[in-house]
Design a protein around this motif. Sequence first.
Motif, PDB file in Angstrom:
ATOM      1  N   TYR A  95     -17.378  43.742  47.788  1.00 52.77           N
ATOM      2  CA  TYR A  95     -17.491  44.867  48.697  1.00 52.77           C
ATOM      3  C   TYR A  95     -16.489  45.961  48.379  1.00 52.77           C
ATOM      4  CZ  TYR A  95     -20.217  41.535  51.300  1.00 52.77           C
ATOM      5  OH  TYR A  95     -21.172  40.619  51.644  1.00 52.77           O
ATOM      6  N   PHE A  97     -15.420  49.328  50.689  1.00 54.88           N
ATOM      7  CA  PHE A  97     -15.699  49.900  51.998  1.00 54.88           C
ATOM      8  C   PHE A  97     -14.762  51.068  52.281  1.00 54.88           C
ATOM      9  CE2 PHE A  97     -12.949  46.238  52.381  1.00 54.88           C
ATOM     10  CZ  PHE A  97     -11.878  46.721  53.115  1.00 54.88           C
ATOM     11  N   SER A  99     -14.015  54.303  55.664  1.00 52.89           N
ATOM     12  CA  SER A  99     -14.193  54.577  57.093  1.00 52.89           C
ATOM     13  C   SER A  99     -15.614  55.030  57.407  1.00 52.89           C
ATOM     14  CB  SER A  99     -13.189  55.633  57.556  1.00 52.89           C
ATOM     15  OG  SER A  99     -13.401  56.837  56.836  1.00 52.89           O
ATOM     16  N   CYS A 101     -18.440  53.976  55.373  1.00 51.09           N
ATOM     17  CA  CYS A 101     -19.454  53.140  54.727  1.00 51.09           C
ATOM     18  C   CYS A 101     -18.960  51.692  54.662  1.00 51.09           C
ATOM     19  CB  CYS A 101     -19.716  53.685  53.320  1.00 51.09           C
ATOM     20  SG  CYS A 101     -20.960  52.803  52.399  1.00 51.09           S
ATOM     21  N   LYS A 102     -19.770  50.756  55.174  1.00 44.30           N
ATOM     22  CA  LYS A 102     -19.357  49.347  55.191  1.00 44.30           C
ATOM     23  C   LYS A 102     -19.555  48.654  53.848  1.00 44.30           C
ATOM     24  CE  LYS A 102     -20.308  48.613  60.056  1.00 44.30           C
ATOM     25  NZ  LYS A 102     -21.158  47.962  61.045  1.00 44.30           N
ATOM     26  N   ASN A 103     -20.510  49.109  53.058  1.00 40.15           N
ATOM     27  CA  ASN A 103     -20.788  48.463  51.785  1.00 40.15           C
ATOM     28  C   ASN A 103     -21.147  49.539  50.761  1.00 40.15           C
ATOM     29  OD1 ASN A 103     -21.274  46.615  49.790  1.00 40.15           O
ATOM     30  ND2 ASN A 103     -23.102  45.742  50.728  1.00 40.15           N
ATOM     31  N   CYS A 104     -20.142  50.237  50.281  1.00 43.30           N
ATOM     32  CA  CYS A 104     -20.334  51.380  49.387  1.00 43.30           C
ATOM     33  C   CYS A 104     -20.653  50.928  47.970  1.00 43.30           C
ATOM     34  CB  CYS A 104     -19.056  52.222  49.297  1.00 43.30           C
ATOM     35  SG  CYS A 104     -18.302  52.627  50.848  1.00 43.30           S
TER      36      CYS A 104
END
Length: 197
Positions: A95, A97, A99, A101-104
């Motif tokens: 992963y 991440f 602020s 995007c949780k899974n960039c």
Amino acid sequence: FSCSPSAQPESSIIISFSLFEKSSIKSVSYCNMDSEVIFKNLTPYITPKTKLIIAFANTFKFDATEILNNMGDKYPNIVVAGGNSGDDYKFSSCYVFSSTCKNCDIAFAFIDSDVLKVHSNYILNWQTIGKEMLVTKSVGSTVYEIEHKKALDVFEYYLGDEISKNMLVHGVEFPLIYKQKDTKVARAAIAIDEEEG
């Protein structure tokens, strides 16, 4: 952050923080976008005061090679650092991440300053073995053939059956080393297609 399984217990993470008194930082992340579009979207973040760009990419979702090459060509005086995410050699998921995007696929930090001095250097402590060879079939960063032989067959010839059958585990120990202009670059296997070799 960085994770070093060989130096730390499995599943540990080392988190490093840097504080700047006379520099400002902007960050941006991207999901499900083409490299070319991302590179065009970075333009507003890069100013004459930008001294450093830090990039982190998701190893399994995104190949940052094109963006890094474009940055080097367009902004040769800006140092680019960072790396790929990892998962302690499980090769299942990792992963990146931010602020927003949780899974960039990839995230960037741009450090601007009037006084910051940034220097870059590297050490490539790998020794090449065998003869210099030509990659004869590849698509992007996927290598299919070396000297008209399946890539895995070349690894098996030089390193043996045990290594070639466990390339994901041992690949980081035996990266392919290629020349990019005057620089040697080591690239390790992160995925294997047994049928294609």
